[in-house]
Design a protein around this motif. Structure first.
Motif, PDB file in Angstrom:
ATOM      1  N   VAL A  95     -30.276 -24.463  -6.367  1.00 34.43           N
ATOM      2  CA  VAL A  95     -31.207 -24.694  -7.460  1.00 34.43           C
ATOM      3  C   VAL A  95     -31.591 -23.374  -8.117  1.00 34.43           C
ATOM      4  N   ALA A  96     -31.724 -23.397  -9.437  1.00 38.11           N
ATOM      5  CA  ALA A  96     -32.230 -22.249 -10.198  1.00 38.11           C
ATOM      6  C   ALA A  96     -33.500 -22.700 -10.905  1.00 38.11           C
ATOM      7  N   VAL A  97     -34.547 -21.909 -10.793  1.00 44.06           N
ATOM      8  CA  VAL A  97     -35.834 -22.270 -11.380  1.00 44.06           C
ATOM      9  C   VAL A  97     -36.335 -21.133 -12.256  1.00 44.06           C
ATOM     10  N   GLY A  98     -37.381 -21.407 -13.003  1.00 41.90           N
ATOM     11  CA  GLY A  98     -37.984 -20.391 -13.862  1.00 41.90           C
ATOM     12  C   GLY A  98     -39.011 -21.018 -14.772  1.00 41.90           C
ATOM     13  N   ARG A  99     -39.560 -20.208 -15.645  1.00 46.05           N
ATOM     14  CA  ARG A  99     -40.540 -20.686 -16.621  1.00 46.05           C
ATOM     15  C   ARG A  99     -40.269 -20.000 -17.949  1.00 46.05           C
ATOM     16  N   LEU A 100     -40.292 -20.778 -19.015  1.00 45.96           N
ATOM     17  CA  LEU A 100     -40.016 -20.270 -20.355  1.00 45.96           C
ATOM     18  C   LEU A 100     -41.304 -20.297 -21.170  1.00 45.96           C
ATOM     19  N   VAL A 101     -41.649 -19.139 -21.764  1.00 49.79           N
ATOM     20  CA  VAL A 101     -42.869 -19.043 -22.571  1.00 49.79           C
ATOM     21  C   VAL A 101     -42.538 -18.303 -23.867  1.00 49.79           C
ATOM     22  N   PHE A 102     -43.446 -18.416 -24.834  1.00 47.03           N
ATOM     23  CA  PHE A 102     -43.304 -17.672 -26.081  1.00 47.03           C
ATOM     24  C   PHE A 102     -43.459 -16.172 -25.809  1.00 47.03           C
ATOM     25  N   GLU A 103     -42.902 -15.377 -26.684  1.00 42.58           N
ATOM     26  CA  GLU A 103     -43.000 -13.928 -26.545  1.00 42.58           C
ATOM     27  C   GLU A 103     -44.451 -13.466 -26.610  1.00 42.58           C
ATOM     28  N   HIS A 114     -42.326 -25.885 -24.182  1.00 42.27           N
ATOM     29  CA  HIS A 114     -42.071 -27.172 -23.544  1.00 42.27           C
ATOM     30  C   HIS A 114     -40.826 -27.852 -24.129  1.00 42.27           C
ATOM     31  N   HIS A 115     -40.195 -28.675 -23.300  1.00 43.73           N
ATOM     32  CA  HIS A 115     -39.118 -29.580 -23.696  1.00 43.73           C
ATOM     33  C   HIS A 115     -37.941 -28.870 -24.355  1.00 43.73           C
ATOM     34  N   VAL A 116     -37.680 -27.664 -23.928  1.00 44.68           N
ATOM     35  CA  VAL A 116     -36.494 -26.931 -24.375  1.00 44.68           C
ATOM     36  C   VAL A 116     -35.351 -27.264 -23.426  1.00 44.68           C
ATOM     37  N   LYS A 117     -34.176 -27.497 -23.971  1.00 47.73           N
ATOM     38  CA  LYS A 117     -33.019 -27.776 -23.116  1.00 47.73           C
ATOM     39  C   LYS A 117     -32.541 -26.481 -22.461  1.00 47.73           C
ATOM     40  N   VAL A 118     -32.310 -26.564 -21.138  1.00 47.36           N
ATOM     41  CA  VAL A 118     -31.867 -25.399 -20.361  1.00 47.36           C
ATOM     42  C   VAL A 118     -30.523 -25.730 -19.729  1.00 47.36           C
ATOM     43  N   GLU A 119     -29.550 -24.878 -19.946  1.00 47.72           N
ATOM     44  CA  GLU A 119     -28.241 -25.023 -19.300  1.00 47.72           C
ATOM     45  C   GLU A 119     -27.994 -23.838 -18.374  1.00 47.72           C
ATOM     46  N   LEU A 120     -27.451 -24.133 -17.207  1.00 54.00           N
ATOM     47  CA  LEU A 120     -27.105 -23.108 -16.231  1.00 54.00           C
ATOM     48  C   LEU A 120     -25.594 -22.922 -16.237  1.00 54.00           C
ATOM     49  N   PHE A 136     -34.512 -29.683 -18.607  1.00 52.07           N
ATOM     50  CA  PHE A 136     -35.443 -29.402 -19.693  1.00 52.07           C
ATOM     51  C   PHE A 136     -36.697 -28.756 -19.125  1.00 52.07           C
ATOM     52  N   THR A 137     -37.304 -27.903 -19.912  1.00 48.34           N
ATOM     53  CA  THR A 137     -38.576 -27.345 -19.478  1.00 48.34           C
ATOM     54  C   THR A 137     -39.642 -28.438 -19.516  1.00 48.34           C
ATOM     55  N   ASP A 138     -40.583 -28.349 -18.597  1.00 47.02           N
ATOM     56  CA  ASP A 138     -41.663 -29.330 -18.540  1.00 47.02           C
ATOM     57  C   ASP A 138     -42.804 -28.891 -19.464  1.00 47.02           C
ATOM     58  N   PHE A 164     -30.667 -21.482 -23.593  1.00 48.41           N
ATOM     59  CA  PHE A 164     -31.712 -22.358 -24.130  1.00 48.41           C
ATOM     60  C   PHE A 164     -31.272 -22.935 -25.469  1.00 48.41           C
ATOM     61  N   PHE A 165     -31.624 -24.212 -25.670  1.00 51.33           N
ATOM     62  CA  PHE A 165     -31.160 -24.922 -26.862  1.00 51.33           C
ATOM     63  C   PHE A 165     -32.300 -25.723 -27.488  1.00 51.33           C
ATOM     64  N   GLU A 166     -32.319 -25.766 -28.824  1.00 50.15           N
ATOM     65  CA  GLU A 166     -33.244 -26.614 -29.558  1.00 50.15           C
ATOM     66  C   GLU A 166     -32.465 -27.770 -30.184  1.00 50.15           C
ATOM     67  N   PRO A 167     -33.117 -28.904 -30.398  1.00 48.15           N
ATOM     68  CA  PRO A 167     -32.407 -30.057 -30.957  1.00 48.15           C
ATOM     69  C   PRO A 167     -32.216 -29.936 -32.464  1.00 48.15           C
ATOM     70  N   GLN A 168     -31.115 -30.467 -32.948  1.00 49.01           N
ATOM     71  CA  GLN A 168     -30.811 -30.618 -34.359  1.00 49.01           C
ATOM     72  C   GLN A 168     -30.455 -32.095 -34.579  1.00 49.01           C
ATOM     73  N   HIS A 169     -30.501 -32.545 -35.811  1.00 49.77           N
ATOM     74  CA  HIS A 169     -30.154 -33.945 -36.030  1.00 49.77           C
ATOM     75  C   HIS A 169     -29.512 -34.150 -37.388  1.00 49.77           C
ATOM     76  N   THR A 170     -28.767 -35.222 -37.470  1.00 52.97           N
ATOM     77  CA  THR A 170     -28.322 -35.783 -38.741  1.00 52.97           C
ATOM     78  C   THR A 170     -28.500 -37.294 -38.647  1.00 52.97           C
ATOM     79  N   PHE A 171     -28.446 -37.931 -39.814  1.00 56.78           N
ATOM     80  CA  PHE A 171     -28.507 -39.392 -39.845  1.00 56.78           C
ATOM     81  C   PHE A 171     -27.150 -39.944 -40.261  1.00 56.78           C
TER      82      PHE A 171
END
Length: 715
Positions: A95-103, A114-120, A136-138, A164-171
């Motif tokens: 397991v890999a753990v951590g915490r992601l915060v703003f600069e 919160h809710h940022v996608k995390v890939e290892l 995902f970050t909690d 770290f990834f943010e969501p994008q969308h199209t319709f």
């Protein structure tokens, strides 16, 4: 409905499936062969049993067009997933753990992302990296990703890295959402990690940070850095196509000026394309300087703004007032910018100016609140009346640029864009808002040096010094709030702007209602994101501002002359101890009664200013500010006084300011990309597009080609 087909990150994971060990690999290849065969790629009979190697397969897939890759995924994914067991990550040994915060920290310390996608991943030198797992970050920014070290490859200990990834969308045309992921950062861990646990610790990500050096809610972008977003590729082509011809004209004029041969204003004007007022004057001399045309442009031109009733004639529903309080600000002493008080009256359905009061400083006076002499002009004053109208046009032009355009649209929408990007990821609310919030921070960053600031055009071409421009914008931003907003009703049948605004607002309400009917439950389920979005908006909005005159005449009083529908609630703000301009949507993590409706009103407000209101103020600039002698940002005192005729060029802008003004007006009006109806990025719900298209004829009858309304502010 949500379609979670991936983009880049998922492509990389798919390549890992193709090459690495693990469940489903053989079935994936078998499904692929069956799918390729079903498309008719038969080859020779002897080739049918050959298996594509991973490298060849990856090259083929990466060479497909986007729509071919999407079709490939639609066809292949069900067969792959149907033939394999979903991996139970809870049983994986590491397991890999951590915490992601703003600069940047907040008042209470680190702010969780919160809710940022995390890939290892396992980093490999000279070969594609190996995907190990995701999560995902909690709500507190924490993440935990379980993985199997053997997925790094035989005999290879993983070199850990989190991405770290943010969501994008199209319709899609049917309204279904297609989600993809955009990488926003990464952090490297240890090489050859042989343990079963690793803590990345607290990781700071510089992501949509606020600029703490300004009282406005502005995005922080360092001089050497880049913004966390980018223009759509087609926008650069649109800019080049629109601006290139006039760019050469402007450069020629500026070069002549440097050589001491500055062209005359008449020559400068003639070198640019013909503006509306120039054409009208050619066809009917004097037509654009009439009282009727003056009133028409205040109703339906780029100057369109709130028309209060005249408080000095109570009960008269045909008497109106516009007031521009410029004496409250420091001025440069070169340009003349008096207080302008315009009284108007409806006469046979036409809005006509009947009196203009100018609060004139002494020439050279610069201090805010300088002594003024009030001079009143009426149509009976002949040349004085014409000069007063010109001064009022200049005042309206400056007020439009700083207020209706730059303040109420650009900087106002930016504060919602920052808060949305910082907080909306799981909430479907981003599908509704993000198409209208993209790119605004980019164009606003350009405006920081181009229009405002010590060398900005507004600072150089108007009477307002840099500090005054900053103060005016702060006061304006302190008066904008979504709560209770609704476009003011038309004052007459010919008030096309107000009628178009009302129609757009109505259709926008239908669009927002339909969206919440479809996704409202999911929005409520992720209300914590709405709470944080609201918290950021309030915390970073400007202090609520109410001038002394309004404080004395409106809060707690009937004031029937005052149009309240487009203004913040002065009664509510006046009783708050330290009121902020932007009202909160919610203060809780669970929606309270009425708060969903409040959120809907906020969404409607933001989209309205990012689309219709900006289009009206921006796209008409060439019509109303395409002739230097008709309207500009500032008149000079001149040798014979500022209230002289248009023939006195000592009062008019300098040749340098004149050519820059025409270039800017053309560029702003003619550079357009990202139209609502074109929906180039397919990020606007097709229902809204069709709703507007169905009413295109109604908008056209009101003077608006709805095809020219952009989906976001990017110019």
């Amino acid at each position: 409905m949500r379609d979670t087909r991936g983009s880049g990150a998922d492509d990389r994971r798919w390549r890992w499936w193709a090459r690495g060990p693990g469940q489903g690999t053989g079935m994936m290849f078998a499904a692929l062969r069956r799918w390729v065969g079903s498309l008719g790629f038969r080859g020779r009979e002897s080739d049918r049993n050959e298996v594509l190697d991973a490298e060849e397969l990856a090259r083929w897939y990466s060479g497909l067009k986007l729509e071919e890759r999407l079709e490939f995924s639609r066809q292949l994914a069900p067969r792959v997933r149907a033939g394999r067991t979903v991996r139970d990550t809870s049983t994986l040994p590491a397991v890999a753990v951590g915490r992601l915060v703003f600069e940047q920290d907040g008042p209470n310390g680190p702010i969780p992302l919160h809710h940022v996608k995390v890939e290892l991943w396992d980093r490999d030198f000279g070969a594609p990296d190996d995907f190990l797992g995701e999560g995902f970050t909690d709500p507190d920014g924490g993440f935990s990703v379980r993985y199997d070290p053997e997925d790094a490859g035989v005999g290879d200990l993983p070199d850990l890295e989190v991405r770290f990834f943010e969501p994008q969308h199209t319709f899609r045309p049917d309204g279904q959402v297609v989600e993809t992921w955009r990488r926003i950062g990464s952090e490297q861990g240890p090489d050859d990690h042989g343990g079963l646990h690793f803590d990345f610790g607290t990781l700071r990500l510089p992501y949509w940070e606020y600029d703490s050096t300004t009282p406005l809610a502005r995005l922080l972008v360092t001089e050497e850095g880049t913004a966390p977003t980018a223009y759509a590729p087609g926008r650069a082509i649109a800019m080049l196509k629109a601006v290139a011809p006039v760019e050469l004209i402007k450069r020629g004029h500026l070069l002549q000026g440097k050589l001491g041969q500055a062209p005359a204003l008449e020559k400068i004007q003639a070198d640019y394309p013909e503006a509306l007022t120039v054409r009208m004057e050619r066809e009917s001399p004097g037509s654009t300087r009439t009282d009727a045309f003056f009133g028409e442009r205040l109703l339906n031109g780029m100057f369109s703004s709130i028309l209060d009733r005249d408080p000095e004639v109570p009960g008269d529903t045909k008497a109106f007032r516009l007031y521009y309080p410029w004496n409250a600000y420091e001025q440069d002493g070169v340009h003349c910018l008096p207080d302008v008080d315009v009284r108007l009256r409806l006469v046979e359905e036409r809005l006509l100016p009947v009196r203009i009061i100018l609060g004139m400083r002494e020439p050279g006076a610069t201090a805010p609140g300088s002594p003024v002499t009030r001079r009143s002009y009426t149509p009976a004053d002949g040349g004085g009346w014409e000069a007063a109208k010109r001064m009022a046009r200049v005042s309206a032009t400056l007020d439009t640029e700083l207020g209706n355009h730059l303040g109420q649209c650009h900087f106002n929408v930016e504060q919602y864009a920052i808060a949305a990007h910082r907080n909306l990821r799981r909430s479907p609310l981003r599908w509704l808002l993000m198409p209208h919030l993209r790119e605004v921070v980019l164009i606003n960053r350009s405006a920081d040096g181009f229009l405002v600031g010590s060398t900005g055009y507004i600072t150089r071409a108007s009477a307002l010094v840099e500090r005054a421009v900053e103060s005016r914008l702060l006061h304006l931003m302190g008066s904008y709030d979504w709560k209770g907003f609704e476009p003011a009703p038309p004052i007459c049948e010919g008030h096309r702007y107000a009628r178009a605004a009302g129609l757009f607002w109505k259709l926008l309400g239908e669009h927002v209602d339909a969206f919440f009917a479809e996704h409202g439950a999911a929005v409520e389920a992720e209300w914590r994101e709405v709470r944080r979005f609201s918290d950021d908006l309030v915390a970073h909005s400007a202090p609520a501002f109410v001038c002394r005159y309004l404080r004395a005449t409106v809060p707690g009083k009937a004031a029937p002359w005052f149009v309240r529908s487009e203004r913040m609630d002065l009664d509510a703000k006046s009783v708050e101890p330290t009121p902020k301009a932007v009202s909160a949507v919610t203060w809780t993590d669970v929606p309270q009664p009425g708060e969903v409706e409040a959120l809907k009103r906020l969404c409607r407000y933001v989209i309205y200013f990012a689309t219709f209101r900006h289009a009206w103020a921006n796209n008409l600039q060439w019509d109303d500010a395409g002739e230097v002698l008709y309207a500009c940002l500032g008149l000079r005192w001149g040798k014979g006084g500022v209230l002289s005729t248009e023939a006195d060029l000592d009062v008019a802008p300098s040749p340098e300011e004149a050519t820059e003004m025409l270039w800017i007006s053309w560029m702003l009006s003619k550079t357009n990309y990202g139209f609502l109806l074109a929906n180039e990025e397919s990020d606007v719900h097709p229902r809204f597009v069709e709703l507007l298209r169905a009413h295109a004829a109604e908008f056209a009858a009101l003077g608006l080609d709805v095809r020219t309304v952009s989906s976001r502010i990017n110019i």
